[in-house]
Design a protein around this motif. Sequence first.
Motif, short mmCIF file in Angstrom:
data_model
loop_
_atom_site.label_atom_id
_atom_site.label_comp_id
_atom_site.label_asym_id
_atom_site.label_seq_id
_atom_site.Cartn_x
_atom_site.Cartn_y
_atom_site.Cartn_z
N CYS A 47 12.69 49.94 130.24
CA CYS A 47 12.25 51.33 130.21
C CYS A 47 13.00 52.12 131.28
O CYS A 47 13.50 51.55 132.23
CB CYS A 47 10.75 51.43 130.53
N ASP A 53 15.75 66.31 134.06
CA ASP A 53 16.98 65.99 133.33
C ASP A 53 18.09 67.00 133.59
O ASP A 53 17.83 68.20 133.70
CB ASP A 53 16.71 65.97 131.83
N THR A 65 11.59 62.61 131.36
CA THR A 65 11.89 61.98 130.08
C THR A 65 11.69 60.48 130.24
O THR A 65 12.18 59.89 131.20
CB THR A 65 13.34 62.26 129.64
N VAL A 67 12.10 56.76 128.41
CA VAL A 67 12.84 56.06 127.35
C VAL A 67 12.40 54.60 127.36
O VAL A 67 12.40 53.95 128.41
CB VAL A 67 14.36 56.15 127.59
N HIS A 71 11.62 54.69 121.71
CA HIS A 71 11.51 56.15 121.74
C HIS A 71 12.19 56.76 122.97
O HIS A 71 12.35 56.10 123.99
CB HIS A 71 10.03 56.58 121.80
N ARG A 72 12.51 58.01 122.84
CA ARG A 72 12.88 58.88 123.96
C ARG A 72 11.91 60.05 123.88
O ARG A 72 11.91 60.80 122.92
CB ARG A 72 14.31 59.37 123.86
N ARG A 73 11.06 60.16 124.91
CA ARG A 73 10.02 61.19 124.87
C ARG A 73 10.12 62.10 126.08
O ARG A 73 10.22 61.63 127.21
CB ARG A 73 8.64 60.55 124.84
N ARG A 74 10.09 63.39 125.79
CA ARG A 74 10.01 64.39 126.88
C ARG A 74 8.56 64.66 127.17
O ARG A 74 7.76 64.83 126.26
CB ARG A 74 10.65 65.71 126.43
#
Length: 77
Positions: A47, A53, A65, A67, A71-74
């Motif tokens: 992770c 960012d 963010t 990762v 998934h990549r989640r904001r």
Amino acid sequence: MNDADQVRSKALTTNSAGGGVADKLGNMYELSWAVHHALRCIQDGRCAITLEDLDPDLADGSEFTFVDERHRRRHTG
């Protein structure tokens, strides 16, 4: 009232920053959510968490963010 409630109550009443109680509670929730994800990254090396960012598409309004393998989640404030 337990110790955690006393600390929260004192933090809310002695903090002279702007905003009301709801704002302060929201900020505490956001902080605990970010710490939760940071601890997940420490536990699992697959992770990653990025604060503030540099990529303008990801940074717009996001606190961090996260990762993982899927998934990549904001996460926005």
